[in-house]
Design a protein around this motif. Structure first.
Motif, PDB file in Angstrom:
ATOM      1  N   ASN A  49       0.579  -1.129   0.023  1.00  0.00           N
ATOM      2  CA  ASN A  49      -0.163   0.006   0.016  1.00  0.00           C
ATOM      3  C   ASN A  49       0.929   1.261  -0.032  1.00  0.00           C
ATOM      4  OD1 ASN A  49      -2.617   1.167   0.048  1.00  0.00           O
ATOM      5  ND2 ASN A  49      -2.163   1.600   2.153  1.00  0.00           N
ATOM      6  N   ILE A  50       2.046   1.283   0.913  1.00  0.00           N
ATOM      7  CA  ILE A  50       2.720   2.242   0.800  1.00  0.00           C
ATOM      8  C   ILE A  50       3.291   2.720  -0.551  1.00  0.00           C
ATOM      9  CG2 ILE A  50       5.230   3.312   1.758  1.00  0.00           C
ATOM     10  CD1 ILE A  50       2.625   3.290   3.628  1.00  0.00           C
ATOM     11  N   GLY A  51       3.953   1.443  -1.035  1.00  0.00           N
ATOM     12  CA  GLY A  51       4.504   1.653  -2.531  1.00  0.00           C
ATOM     13  C   GLY A  51       3.398   1.977  -3.556  1.00  0.00           C
ATOM     14  N   ARG A  52       2.059   1.634  -3.432  1.00  0.00           N
ATOM     15  CA  ARG A  52       1.034   1.913  -4.302  1.00  0.00           C
ATOM     16  C   ARG A  52       0.693   3.278  -4.173  1.00  0.00           C
ATOM     17  NH1 ARG A  52      -4.658   2.851  -3.629  1.00  0.00           N
ATOM     18  NH2 ARG A  52      -4.388   3.033  -1.540  1.00  0.00           N
ATOM     19  N   ILE A  53       0.771   4.051  -3.004  1.00  0.00           N
ATOM     20  CA  ILE A  53       0.571   5.317  -2.873  1.00  0.00           C
ATOM     21  C   ILE A  53       1.663   6.308  -3.444  1.00  0.00           C
ATOM     22  CG2 ILE A  53       0.387   7.480  -1.177  1.00  0.00           C
ATOM     23  CD1 ILE A  53      -1.130   5.346   0.532  1.00  0.00           C
ATOM     24  N   ALA A  54       2.792   6.034  -3.187  1.00  0.00           N
ATOM     25  CA  ALA A  54       3.894   6.602  -3.786  1.00  0.00           C
ATOM     26  C   ALA A  54       4.384   6.488  -5.261  1.00  0.00           C
ATOM     27  CB  ALA A  54       5.413   5.903  -3.184  1.00  0.00           C
ATOM     28  N   LEU A  55       3.797   5.231  -5.736  1.00  0.00           N
ATOM     29  CA  LEU A  55       3.839   5.169  -7.392  1.00  0.00           C
ATOM     30  C   LEU A  55       2.531   5.919  -7.861  1.00  0.00           C
ATOM     31  CD1 LEU A  55       4.764   1.389  -7.766  1.00  0.00           C
ATOM     32  CD2 LEU A  55       6.189   3.416  -8.270  1.00  0.00           C
ATOM     33  N   LEU A  56       1.546   5.971  -7.459  1.00  0.00           N
ATOM     34  CA  LEU A  56       0.362   6.497  -7.736  1.00  0.00           C
ATOM     35  C   LEU A  56       0.544   8.211  -7.804  1.00  0.00           C
ATOM     36  CD1 LEU A  56      -2.410   6.538  -8.672  1.00  0.00           C
ATOM     37  CD2 LEU A  56      -3.405   6.803  -6.179  1.00  0.00           C
ATOM     38  N   CYS A  57       1.297   8.641  -6.773  1.00  0.00           N
ATOM     39  CA  CYS A  57       1.745   9.866  -6.787  1.00  0.00           C
ATOM     40  C   CYS A  57       2.755  10.331  -7.931  1.00  0.00           C
ATOM     41  CB  CYS A  57       2.273  10.466  -5.406  1.00  0.00           C
ATOM     42  SG  CYS A  57       1.173  10.630  -4.202  1.00  0.00           S
ATOM     43  N   ILE A  58       3.810   9.637  -8.050  1.00  0.00           N
ATOM     44  CA  ILE A  58       4.845   9.783  -9.119  1.00  0.00           C
ATOM     45  C   ILE A  58       3.973   9.681 -10.508  1.00  0.00           C
ATOM     46  CG2 ILE A  58       6.549   8.824 -10.545  1.00  0.00           C
ATOM     47  CD1 ILE A  58       7.723   7.956  -7.647  1.00  0.00           C
ATOM     48  N   ALA A  59       3.135   8.607 -10.844  1.00  0.00           N
ATOM     49  CA  ALA A  59       2.511   8.417 -11.808  1.00  0.00           C
ATOM     50  C   ALA A  59       1.386   9.772 -12.263  1.00  0.00           C
ATOM     51  CB  ALA A  59       1.519   7.283 -12.028  1.00  0.00           C
ATOM     52  N   LEU A  60       0.596  10.369 -11.206  1.00  0.00           N
ATOM     53  CA  LEU A  60      -0.171  11.486 -11.185  1.00  0.00           C
ATOM     54  C   LEU A  60       0.542  12.793 -11.390  1.00  0.00           C
ATOM     55  CD1 LEU A  60      -2.841  10.719  -8.227  1.00  0.00           C
ATOM     56  CD2 LEU A  60      -3.021  10.315 -10.965  1.00  0.00           C
ATOM     57  N   TYR A  61       1.691  12.663 -10.953  1.00  0.00           N
ATOM     58  CA  TYR A  61       2.682  13.971 -11.216  1.00  0.00           C
ATOM     59  C   TYR A  61       2.814  14.140 -12.672  1.00  0.00           C
ATOM     60  CZ  TYR A  61       6.367  17.167 -11.481  1.00  0.00           C
ATOM     61  OH  TYR A  61       7.217  18.475 -11.786  1.00  0.00           O
ATOM     62  N   HIS A  62       3.013  12.618 -13.339  1.00  0.00           N
ATOM     63  CA  HIS A  62       3.601  12.852 -14.984  1.00  0.00           C
ATOM     64  C   HIS A  62       2.151  12.699 -15.703  1.00  0.00           C
ATOM     65  CE1 HIS A  62       7.630  12.807 -14.023  1.00  0.00           C
ATOM     66  NE2 HIS A  62       7.783  11.930 -13.182  1.00  0.00           N
ATOM     67  N   PHE A  63       1.143  11.976 -15.410  1.00  0.00           N
ATOM     68  CA  PHE A  63       0.089  11.714 -16.106  1.00  0.00           C
ATOM     69  C   PHE A  63      -1.216  12.064 -15.399  1.00  0.00           C
ATOM     70  CE2 PHE A  63       3.298   8.493 -16.985  1.00  0.00           C
ATOM     71  CZ  PHE A  63       3.685   8.862 -18.235  1.00  0.00           C
ATOM     72  N   PRO A  64      -1.475  13.377 -15.316  1.00  0.00           N
ATOM     73  CA  PRO A  64      -2.756  13.529 -14.136  1.00  0.00           C
ATOM     74  C   PRO A  64      -3.942  13.218 -15.075  1.00  0.00           C
ATOM     75  CG  PRO A  64      -1.503  15.679 -15.139  1.00  0.00           C
ATOM     76  CD  PRO A  64      -0.693  14.563 -15.405  1.00  0.00           C
ATOM     77  N   GLN A  65      -3.936  13.415 -16.363  1.00  0.00           N
ATOM     78  CA  GLN A  65      -5.112  12.995 -17.195  1.00  0.00           C
ATOM     79  C   GLN A  65      -5.651  11.457 -16.868  1.00  0.00           C
ATOM     80  OE1 GLN A  65      -2.080  13.364 -18.317  1.00  0.00           O
ATOM     81  NE2 GLN A  65      -1.623  12.344 -20.207  1.00  0.00           N
ATOM     82  N   TYR A  66      -4.547  10.845 -16.461  1.00  0.00           N
ATOM     83  CA  TYR A  66      -5.092   9.351 -15.873  1.00  0.00           C
ATOM     84  C   TYR A  66      -5.527   9.083 -14.809  1.00  0.00           C
ATOM     85  CZ  TYR A  66      -3.249   8.710 -20.824  1.00  0.00           C
ATOM     86  OH  TYR A  66      -3.280   8.604 -22.258  1.00  0.00           O
ATOM     87  N   GLU A  67      -5.765  10.013 -13.916  1.00  0.00           N
ATOM     88  CA  GLU A  67      -6.191   9.821 -12.574  1.00  0.00           C
ATOM     89  C   GLU A  67      -7.365   8.767 -12.299  1.00  0.00           C
ATOM     90  OE1 GLU A  67      -7.630  12.528  -8.609  1.00  0.00           O
ATOM     91  OE2 GLU A  67      -7.384  13.368 -10.400  1.00  0.00           O
ATOM     92  N   HIS A  68      -8.286   8.881 -13.009  1.00  0.00           N
ATOM     93  CA  HIS A  68      -9.370   7.719 -12.789  1.00  0.00           C
ATOM     94  C   HIS A  68      -9.004   6.483 -13.130  1.00  0.00           C
ATOM     95  CE1 HIS A  68     -13.312   6.024 -12.607  1.00  0.00           C
ATOM     96  NE2 HIS A  68     -13.029   5.528 -13.621  1.00  0.00           N
ATOM     97  N   LEU A  69      -8.297   6.227 -14.205  1.00  0.00           N
ATOM     98  CA  LEU A  69      -7.589   4.828 -14.483  1.00  0.00           C
ATOM     99  C   LEU A  69      -6.779   4.373 -13.525  1.00  0.00           C
ATOM    100  CD1 LEU A  69      -7.607   2.628 -16.553  1.00  0.00           C
ATOM    101  CD2 LEU A  69      -5.699   3.966 -17.650  1.00  0.00           C
TER     102      LEU A  69
END
Length: 185
Positions: A130-150
């Protein structure tokens, strides 16, 4: 009726153990959450811990990662590269997923020591994931905010629930009393 009860006894025992353990753990968790004042934006300590650990993982990639309390709701703001990316709420701490995991393991009983060790081991794996999931999600959202829902609504829940399902399969096939009965035949 008696024949039906005897025929479905294993399933009914499983269902009963699952429901009882799930209710006990959920009520215990709810009692814990009630100690915090959500109306005054107070965040429970486990959610705060998850936010801080996620920030620590993010800081491995960027030293300008930090958290701060949300002033309008009970959550923690998470920043990556100095940009506000996500808020960590109670639902992000994965305790409800861990409760579900534990309830299933208890329902498919195994030997006491193996059950306790598997519950501890599995809960730690889920927490770290879960910690890794949140961190990776933040990094992904930083680079690809348009894919937040996905990313937030599909990909990352699929990963965490997939791992929980895999842990359940391992438990049932290797450590539960069901597994030992099958191996004896």
């Amino acid at each position: 009726m008696k024949n039906l009860l005897l025929q479905y006894k294993p399933f009914l025992l499983f269902l009963g153990k699952f429901i009882v353990s799930y209710l006990i753990l959920t009520l215990t968790y709810q009692t814990y959450l009630n100690r915090f004042d959500a109306k005054n934006t107070e965040v429970d300590s486990f959610t705060q811990l998850v936010a801080n650990q996620s920030k620590t993982v993010l800081s491995w990639f960027d030293s300008n990662s930090f958290t701060m309390p949300h002033l309008k709701e009970p959550s923690v703001k998470l920043f990556y590269k100095g940009k506000y990316i996500a808020r960590i709420i109670e639902g992000c701490n994965a305790l409800s997923v861990i409760i579900l995991f534990i309830s299933f393991v208890i329902a498919f009983t195994g030997k006491f020591k193996k059950t306790i060790l598997f519950i501890m081991f599995g809960s730690i794996i889920i927490h770290i994931l879960n910690i890794g999931r949140i961190a990776l999600l933040c990094i992904a959202l930083y680079h690809f905010p348009q894919y937040e829902h996905l990313l937030h609504g599909v990909v990352f829940p699929l990963v965490i629930y997939g791992v929980v399902f895999l842990l359940w399969v391992i438990w049932v096939n290797k450590y539960s009393l069901y597994a030992t009965e099958v191996h004896k035949k």
